[in-house]
Scaffold this active site. Structure first.
Site, PDB file in Angstrom:
ATOM      1  N   ASP A 181       1.518  48.026  13.854  1.00 26.52           N
ATOM      2  CA  ASP A 181       2.767  48.775  13.925  1.00 26.52           C
ATOM      3  C   ASP A 181       2.514  50.251  13.617  1.00 26.52           C
ATOM      4  OD1 ASP A 181       5.761  48.702  14.031  1.00 26.52           O
ATOM      5  OD2 ASP A 181       5.543  49.418  11.969  1.00 26.52           O
ATOM      6  N   GLU A 228     -16.906  40.846  12.296  1.00 26.35           N
ATOM      7  CA  GLU A 228     -17.462  39.930  11.298  1.00 26.35           C
ATOM      8  C   GLU A 228     -16.761  38.572  11.349  1.00 26.35           C
ATOM      9  OE1 GLU A 228     -16.918  41.907   7.619  1.00 26.35           O
ATOM     10  OE2 GLU A 228     -18.358  43.519   8.036  1.00 26.35           O
TER      11      GLU A 228
END
Length: 537
Positions: A210, A274
């Site tokens: 956002d 990751e």
């Protein structure tokens, strides 16, 4: 659909996905309180699977006082009881993956709720404290400090500053209950890295960021330069329909799109990598040019950014042609997949923007079919597959904070809970007999999922057919788009084996050679009527 296979060869699923936006309050209510919730979403996931989408983006469901309906977050690592529990979130994720659906959750990093523990501590600690350094507190201007620190305006109307009783002011580019964080304070990025890992560990597939362009402000917090006599447009939010990103003069915006934000997204890119090769992030970045939008999707930053140029374009073959070519040219140098969107929870629904009534709906379907043929991913807002138009919500039922600050109707009209079944409100939205949190129009019985299912010519069946047809070429047709002709009234382009024609004019248009395999409306006499689009092979 088959469930995502974590052992499969790496495929960037978002590059050609159709993502369905769920506005959590207005999708499905499981407990009869008139407000949508996570168990309600879970119960309707088979509908989304059968509709033919690839992923679901869910608006904020975190702990929140709900001053801005969840975009004022008090705890980023818990579920608000209004919407369920962490166990409900886990169940939703598990069920979605069983059905082959990815799940994108909303992240709100520009500001917290004023009820977040950090802000409560900042107010209690007083001026000059480490607690206040997490936000943008400043002394006021004028002899007694009674004037705001600068001339910035809130997206929701009025000054972007509020003064505390101790005399200091704090910045809020949105509502006063949404204080902006200071991203130059290392505690702030550290906290959000923990939030990312928390939800990745629970199995989310991606994040919608956002106000992704708003994290950093110019460090001096200088005044915004505006033409004499003009107030600022709603900065960083949805521009008014018809406002062209390409045509408008670039504004001075010291509160948006600062270069420091890109280092944050490089660090987030590393965290996503990751967690696995199939994790992604998409930016809500209201930037002023396609080129500035493309900076958010460089190979070491975010994976996608919303392309609002398509949403903002006028109903015009020329405007759509410019958006397509401009967007593809902007993302090509960085190798990113474009995105396309026509509606969301912040803007007027596109059937209404396109004129309303039968013509507005015809144009909406034609624009959707055209959008779905383009390379990249498409974002679909809940209810558009039912042909829902903007609702004129009565003043006594409006709840958008911008309504209370400006007196303008705000965004409630596109957030009315969607109709599922039955002949009267709440149209199967929840188990109770009462109207939901924003009342539904009484005349929606013909627009319910139940009424439109297997109904010839219905908008729902059009979406199902279009999404099924899209799957036959979306991943294999390539990313090159060849424009055909320059007709002022007709947009035509070729992508791989598919030719797309959209008639934005007032007279029927001839169809090029090929077999029709999708159309937004009838094709009487073998010609393309106005406000209609077609796919041909």
């Amino acid at each position: 659909m088959t469930p995502p296979d974590p052992t499969a060869e790496h495929h960037q699923w978002w590059r050609d996905a159709v993502v369905y936006q769920v506005y959590v309050r207005s999708f499905a209510d499981s407990d009869g309180d008139g407000i949508g919730d996570l168990p309600g979403i879970t119960s309707r996931l088979p509908y989304l699977r059968d509709l033919g989408v690839d992923a679901v983006w869910i608006t904020p469901f975190y702990t929140s006082p709900q001053h801005d309906h969840g975009y004022d977050v008090a705890d980023y690592r818990d579920v608000d009881p209004l919407f369920g529990s962490l166990a409900d979130a886990d169940e939703l994720l598990g069920r979605a993956h069983e059905l082959g659906l990815r799940v994108i959750v909303d992240l709100v990093p520009n500001h917290t709720s004023s009820e977040h523990a950090w802000f409560r501590a900042a107010v209690a600690a007083g001026p000059g404290s480490p607690e206040r350094a997490r936000y943008l507190f400043r002394a006021g201007r004028g002899p007694d400090g009674s004037e705001p620190p600068n001339n910035w305006l809130s997206v929701f109307g009025g000054p972007a500053w509020t003064r505390l009783p101790d005399g200091e002011w704090y910045l809020h580019l949105f509502d006063a209950t949404q204080p902006d964080l200071d991203w130059r304070n290392p505690e702030v990025p550290a906290m959000f890295e923990e939030v990312l890992r928390f939800w990745l560990d629970r199995g989310v597939d991606g994040f919608r960021i956002d106000v992704a362009h708003g994290l950093f402000k110019e460090e001096t917090l200088r005044d915004q330069v505006r033409p004499a006599g003009e107030t600022a447009p709603a900065p960083g939010s949805a521009p008014a329909p018809g406002d062209s990103m390409v045509a408008r003069t670039l504004a001075d915006e010291p509160m948006w799109d600062q270069p420091e934000v890109h280092e944050i997204y490089r660090s987030w890119h590393r965290i996503l990598d990751e967690a696995g090769p199939d994790k992604m992030a998409v930016a809500e970045a209201w930037t002023q040019t396609p080129e500035s939008m493309a900076r958010f999707v460089r190979p070491d930053e975010l994976d996608q950014a919303f392309n609002f140029s398509w949403l903002l374009a006028d109903w015009s073959a020329e405007a759509f042609r410019d958006v397509i070519t401009g967007t593809l040219e902007a993302v090509a140098p960085v190798g990113a997949a474009p995105t396309w969107v026509l509606s969301n929870h912040d803007v007027v629904r596109h059937p209404t923007r396109y004129g309303g009534g039968a013509q507005g709906l015809a144009r909406a379907r034609a624009a959707t079919l055209t959008m779905l043929a383009l390379p990249g991913s498409s974002y679909v807002y809940q209810g558009e597959e039912l042909g829902l138009a903007q609702v004129d919500v009565a003043p006594e039922h409006r709840q958008d904070p911008s309504w209370f600050r400006t007196g303008e109707p705000g965004r409630d009209g596109c957030r009315v809970p969607i109709p599922w079944s039955g002949a009267e409100p709440p149209f199967g939205f929840g188990p109770g007999p009462d109207q939901p949190w924003i009342p539904q129009p009484a005349g929606w019985s013909a627009l319910t999922v139940e009424a439109q299912t297997r109904a010839e010519g219905s908008t729902l069946e059009f979406y199902r057919a279009a999404l099924a047809a899209r799957r036959t070429f979306a991943a294999t047709a390539g990313e090159d788009v060849e424009m055909i002709g320059d007709d002022e009234a007709v947009l035509a382009f070729r992508r791989g084996p598919v030719t797309v024609v959209l008639n934005c004019g007032t007279a029927p248009a001839a169809l090029p050679p090929g077999d029709v395999f999708a159309a937004s409306g009838d094709l009487p006499g073998g010609v393309l009527p106005p406000d209609t689009a077609v796919w041909l092979r």
